[in-house]
Design a protein around this motif. Structure first.
Motif, short mmCIF file in Angstrom:
data_model
loop_
_atom_site.label_atom_id
_atom_site.label_comp_id
_atom_site.label_asym_id
_atom_site.label_seq_id
_atom_site.Cartn_x
_atom_site.Cartn_y
_atom_site.Cartn_z
N ILE A 215 -28.41 -35.02 35.58
CA ILE A 215 -27.30 -35.04 34.60
C ILE A 215 -26.24 -33.94 34.63
CG2 ILE A 215 -26.62 -35.52 32.29
CD1 ILE A 215 -28.63 -37.28 33.35
N PRO A 216 -25.46 -34.22 35.59
CA PRO A 216 -24.38 -33.04 35.68
C PRO A 216 -23.85 -31.91 34.77
CG PRO A 216 -24.14 -34.79 37.27
CD PRO A 216 -25.29 -35.01 36.47
N GLU A 217 -23.70 -32.44 33.35
CA GLU A 217 -23.35 -32.43 32.07
C GLU A 217 -23.52 -31.83 31.55
OE1 GLU A 217 -20.99 -36.30 32.85
OE2 GLU A 217 -23.60 -35.42 33.78
N TRP A 218 -25.26 -31.25 31.93
CA TRP A 218 -26.48 -30.75 31.27
C TRP A 218 -27.08 -29.55 31.97
CZ3 TRP A 218 -30.21 -35.00 29.72
CH2 TRP A 218 -30.36 -36.10 28.65
N GLY A 222 -29.41 -26.21 27.12
CA GLY A 222 -31.03 -26.39 27.23
C GLY A 222 -31.19 -27.29 27.46
N ARG A 223 -30.25 -28.77 27.59
CA ARG A 223 -30.58 -29.76 27.95
C ARG A 223 -30.91 -30.39 29.29
NH1 ARG A 223 -24.83 -32.72 26.25
NH2 ARG A 223 -24.22 -30.83 27.41
N LYS A 224 -30.45 -29.09 30.15
CA LYS A 224 -30.62 -28.79 31.54
C LYS A 224 -32.77 -28.74 32.22
CE LYS A 224 -31.21 -23.44 32.22
NZ LYS A 224 -30.84 -22.93 32.96
N LYS A 289 -28.51 -45.66 33.23
CA LYS A 289 -27.33 -44.80 34.43
C LYS A 289 -27.95 -43.73 35.14
CE LYS A 289 -23.05 -42.33 33.13
NZ LYS A 289 -21.83 -43.62 33.24
N ILE A 290 -29.41 -43.56 35.24
CA ILE A 290 -29.64 -42.75 35.63
C ILE A 290 -30.35 -43.53 37.24
CG2 ILE A 290 -32.28 -41.79 36.32
CD1 ILE A 290 -31.48 -40.38 33.66
N LEU A 291 -30.56 -44.80 36.55
CA LEU A 291 -31.04 -45.59 38.33
C LEU A 291 -29.81 -45.82 38.37
CD1 LEU A 291 -33.03 -48.17 35.51
CD2 LEU A 291 -33.79 -46.53 37.72
N ARG A 292 -28.85 -46.03 38.46
CA ARG A 292 -27.67 -46.63 38.76
C ARG A 292 -27.27 -44.90 39.93
NH1 ARG A 292 -24.65 -46.37 42.23
NH2 ARG A 292 -22.63 -46.73 42.49
N TYR A 293 -28.16 -43.79 39.75
CA TYR A 293 -27.97 -42.53 40.58
C TYR A 293 -29.02 -42.94 41.51
CZ TYR A 293 -25.15 -39.88 36.55
OH TYR A 293 -24.48 -39.62 35.26
N GLN A 294 -29.25 -43.37 41.26
CA GLN A 294 -30.59 -43.85 42.57
C GLN A 294 -29.90 -44.86 44.16
OE1 GLN A 294 -32.99 -41.56 42.25
NE2 GLN A 294 -32.12 -41.36 40.03
#
Length: 445
Positions: A215-218, A222-224, A289-294
């Motif tokens: 997730i680029p926004e993280w 700390g969410r990273k 959404k993460i699946l979409r990123y793949q």
């Protein structure tokens, strides 16, 4: 002075109506429009049946609904206020839209591969009944029949039950107006479908759930440190409120959000990852959404859910619905027949193997059905568990897909059983412990 106080009271009441009641009307009409469009265009239910059965609970029955056959959409409003619209598009189901949505915009649909004819579960033809000597059929049929209402009652509101033993349908029953071809909404059982897609990717060597979630926004806070494993186990520590009785994170997501996966992305950390369990529909839509990123293209993303899982195991009746940007609403919107929901349970009962092909690894199945540390034995990875004895008279190895209003696919490895229940009443009204125990008791091992 009295006039001033009356004026002030009117202002307060208007403010309350505007801030609380009026916003809720949007939720009520949104739910009604979406449900009418889905029930009618996916399962061919007439409007009067939808209004008298699917939408007749609490305040949702206040909505006035209209179906438009030609345009394939439905509208709803409450007392003429907060009108909402849901459109149906073949292949991706019904979508609740807002006023900014461009209905003329082209859309993609998943490519489907229908399974070859054959006997259930590897086809759709129910074979001749095999008589098992260790089954008390009288007790089994009584247990199944008892899960349905007596004619004229609306207490249990079961619509379908399928009991599968050693890959064979032992018992099957439907409420009046429904049968083995009826497509029924699984609500949060879709979360288990979403989780399984990560298992399929892992089996193909294409994803590592222990890496930080992409997730680029993280990446600057700390969410990273949140991993996909944390998300699958509802253990991310992200802020979220899941309460369908009020306007909150989950209802705003389902009935207002354009991009449902982004809602959880935007939430801050409330706890450190892997220290606090919190059930979150937003997390599952983030996983979608993460699946979409793949995938490089949206078409590949849409196809993958079907070609690598759903159609591969012959769940050809299933329809996954999308949000306004075209991503699957992996938290809530999956429709299928009771038999096809049973096939999904059998995939897990058979350790991820489907007719000789290993779609999920046995290790993934174990991961799915192992309690996460912070859930008190209630949750694994996008599946609910009985490890903590939530159902006291049911084997502790049972794990299950669970959805709003009493949707369940129970997998019981120690009994070689899959039990499907679809209806309109949840645990607050339907005794799942008694239902499951009475079915299981009929199987002597």
């Amino acid at each position: 002075m009295m006039g001033f106080f009356l004026f002030l009271l009117v202002l307060l009441l208007c403010g309350f109506f505007g801030r609380i009641v009026y916003r809720k009307l949007d939720f009520f009409s949104g739910f009604s429009a979406k449900n009418v469009a889905s029930c009618h265009f996916i399962d061919n239910r007439p409007l009067d049946l939808i209004e008298s059965q699917d939408n007749d609970f609490k305040v949702f029955g206040l909505a006035s609904n209209t179906l438009f056959e030609k345009g394939k959409y439905a509208t709803a409003s409450v007392f003429g206020l907060q009108k909402r619209k849901a459109i149906y598009r073949e292949g991706i189901g019904a979508t609740l839209i807002n006023k900014d949505f461009d209905e003329s915009r082209p859309f993609l649909v998943p490519k489907r591969v229908k399974s070859k004819p054959g006997f259930y579960p590897y086809g759709d033809v129910k074979p001749e009944e095999i008589v098992f000597t260790n089954i008390d059929y009288n007790a089994l049929n009584a247990a199944v029949a008892n899960s349905f209402d007596i004619s004229g009652q609306k207490e249990k509101r079961t619509r379908a039950v399928v009991v599968i033993y050693k890959n064979q349908i032992l018992a099957e029953k439907y409420a009046s107006g429904f049968d083995e071809t009826s497509k029924l909404l699984g609500w949060s059982m879709a979360k288990s479908i979403t989780g399984a897609l990560f298992g399929a990717l892992e089996q193909q060597g294409k994803f590592d759930i222990d890496k930080p979630a992409p997730i680029p926004e993280w990446q600057n806070d700390g969410r990273k440190n949140i991993t996909t494993r944390n998300l699958l186990q509802m253990n991310s520590g992200l802020e979220w409120v899941e309460d369908y009785t009020k306007i909150c994170d989950v209802t705003r997501m389902l009935y207002q959000a354009v991009d449902m996966g982004k809602v959880q992305i935007d939430k801050p950390l409330a706890f450190q990852p892997n220290t606090h369990w919190c059930y979150s529909g937003g997390t599952t839509n983030l996983l979608s959404k993460i699946l979409r990123y793949q995938f490089k293209s949206h078409q590949e993303y849409l196809d993958f859910w079907y070609t690598n899982l759903i159609d591969k195991i012959g769940m050809n009746s299933m329809v996954l619905e999308t949000d306004m940007i075209g991503n699957y609403v992996g938290s809530s919107y999956g429709w299928a027949t009771a038999r096809d929901w049973g096939k999904f349970g059998l995939l897990y009962l058979n350790q991820g193997n489907w007719n000789g092909e290993q779609i999920l690894s046995p290790e993934w199945v174990k991961f799915t059905s192992t309690p996460t540390d912070t859930s008190e034995g209630r949750y694994g990875a996008q599946f609910w568990l009985n490890a903590g004895g939530h159902f006291p008279d049911v084997p502790r190895d049972m794990y299950y897909c669970n959805g709003f209003q009493g949707q369940m696919v129970a997998i019981i490895p120690s009994k070689d059983l899959v039990i499907v229940h679809l209806g309109l009443k949840g645990e607050d009204c339907f005794d799942f412990n008694d239902f499951l125990q009475s079915v299981i008791a009929a199987v002597k091992k």
